[in-house]
Design a protein around this motif. Structure first.
Motif, PDB file in Angstrom:
ATOM      1  N   THR A  45       0.884  -1.227  -0.085  1.00  0.00           N
ATOM      2  CA  THR A  45       0.129  -0.262  -0.041  1.00  0.00           C
ATOM      3  C   THR A  45       0.862   1.193   0.005  1.00  0.00           C
ATOM      4  O   THR A  45       2.032   1.091   0.276  1.00  0.00           O
ATOM      5  CB  THR A  45      -0.942   0.038   0.982  1.00  0.00           C
ATOM      6  OG1 THR A  45      -0.166   0.055   2.421  1.00  0.00           O
ATOM      7  CG2 THR A  45      -1.822  -1.328   1.165  1.00  0.00           C
ATOM      8  N   GLU A  93      -5.333   6.391   0.765  1.00  0.00           N
ATOM      9  CA  GLU A  93      -4.531   4.959   0.734  1.00  0.00           C
ATOM     10  C   GLU A  93      -5.062   4.253  -0.257  1.00  0.00           C
ATOM     11  O   GLU A  93      -6.280   4.201  -0.339  1.00  0.00           O
ATOM     12  CB  GLU A  93      -4.879   4.359   2.118  1.00  0.00           C
ATOM     13  CG  GLU A  93      -4.062   3.151   2.167  1.00  0.00           C
ATOM     14  CD  GLU A  93      -3.872   2.308   3.584  1.00  0.00           C
ATOM     15  OE1 GLU A  93      -4.031   1.246   3.786  1.00  0.00           O
ATOM     16  OE2 GLU A  93      -4.124   3.337   4.576  1.00  0.00           O
ATOM     17  N   PRO A 134      -3.750   0.552  -3.155  1.00  0.00           N
ATOM     18  CA  PRO A 134      -2.874  -0.299  -3.325  1.00  0.00           C
ATOM     19  C   PRO A 134      -1.728   0.053  -4.170  1.00  0.00           C
ATOM     20  O   PRO A 134      -1.822   0.789  -5.024  1.00  0.00           O
ATOM     21  CB  PRO A 134      -4.154  -1.564  -4.091  1.00  0.00           C
ATOM     22  CG  PRO A 134      -5.322  -0.971  -3.847  1.00  0.00           C
ATOM     23  CD  PRO A 134      -5.299   0.483  -3.853  1.00  0.00           C
TER      24      PRO A 134
END
Length: 348
Positions: free
Chosen positions: A307, A320, A322
């Protein structure tokens, strides 16, 4: 023997002669070894500076001083037997349209140096050339209409199309195709219209755009008259850019891709999740998110193996996401992003 003796004497002055007939001095005296035109005329276009010779216009980059020297020398015509001819010219402007050239002429005639002088008048005549005459009269032979298939062309595509057209015009003009010109370029709400002076330049512009941006074009001639028994046509070149363009970011089957190449019914893409290349059907594309050329810059707040946090440049909040498998990002790096509603999409 008597004939040989008579042949070695000049029949005009009686001096010994190297050959039968006149001696060297008498041959020179009886030979008009150069002539000088009373005036020479130079025709130049006041708009673009092109020069006219007989009925042919050519582009010209020489200044008036260099042209004056060349014109003055062109007024002198030497006898065929003159060797090592040389001309010096001094030019004075009489009026804005007339100059006087004084010339000193030298050479070698029958192995004897000769020298003379003359003067000629240079007429500087102004006349609009064939190209400028057509441009000022809004003459054109066709229009290249650049549009996009199912969308509006991007600013990049419009600017690129205009640059391609300008480069082709410059190349043709440099090659002597004076009537292959661009009369005007107009950006309108759904594309750009390029108004052209010849059918040849229209075809080359379309081919240049297809080679760089893709797409296709069709031609639509219209009869507009007749001249000297020849039918005259104006042609509309309907240029259609493809539905997608290079670096478009698309959504297909819940994944984001960046387009690398447009094929007939497919698009070759870069998977923005795992970095793999693949080909997908154009019909499978749900929508276009944007183009990577117009991406925003965003700061990486933190990054670990799976992340990363990106500081949204609009809300100033950390989002946030991936971490894409193809991306090596670290805290403090800047990335390029596009927005898909509330989602941020990292692009290359």
């Amino acid at each position: 023997m008597k004939g040989s003796i008579r042949g070695n004497f000049c029949p005009k002055c009686g001096k010994a002669s190297e050959t039968e007939g006149l001696c060297r001095e008498c041959r020179i005296g009886d030979t008009p070894w150069f002539t000088c035109d009373q005036r020479v005329k130079h025709v130049q276009c006041p708009s673009c500076g092109a020069t006219k010779l007989v009925n042919t216009w050519t582009d010209n980059e020489r200044d008036k001083t260099a042209l004056g020297q060349e014109l003055a020398r062109s007024a002198v015509h030497f006898h065929k037997d003159v060797k090592m001819p040389a001309i010096e010219a001094w030019i004075d402007d009489i009026t804005i349209n007339r100059s006087r050239a004084n010339l000193k002429v030298r050479g070698t005639l029958y192995k004897t140096p000769v020298e003379g002088s003359c003067s000629t008048e240079i007429i500087w005549h102004k006349e609009q050339c064939d190209r400028c005459n057509r441009i000022s009269g809004s003459y054109y032979e066709g229009v290249v209409q650049v549009r996009a298939d199912g969308r509006l062309p991007s600013t990049f595509e419009l600017e690129t199309s205009a640059q391609i057209a300008q480069q082709i015009e410059d190349t043709l003009q440099a090659g002597g195709e004076r009537l292959s010109f661009i009369n005007d370029m107009n950006i309108i709400h759904d594309g750009i219209d390029i108004i052209i002076g010849s059918q040849h330049i229209g075809m080359l512009i379309c081919k240049g755009i297809v080679a760089q941006l893709g797409g296709r074009y069709t031609t639509h001639p219209k009869l507009v008259g007749e001249k000297n028994g020849r039918q005259l046509y104006r042609i509309t070149y309907s240029m259609r850019l493809p539905r997608f363009q290079k670096h478009d970011v698309i959504l297909a089957k819940n994944r984001y891709y960046e387009i690398e190449r447009i094929e007939s019914h497919n698009v070759r893409v870069f998977d923005l999740r795992d970095g793999n290349g693949r080909s997908i059907r154009q019909d499978d594309v749900e929508r276009i998110i944007g183009n990577a050329r117009s991406a925003e810059s965003a700061l990486v707040a933190f990054a670990d193996t799976d992340t990363m946090g990106i500081l949204d440049p609009v809300s100033c909040k950390t989002v946030e996401l991936p971490k894409p498998g193809w991306l090596d990002a670290h805290s403090g790096d800047h990335l390029s992003i596009l927005r898909d509603a509330d989602h941020l999409v990292v692009v290359r």
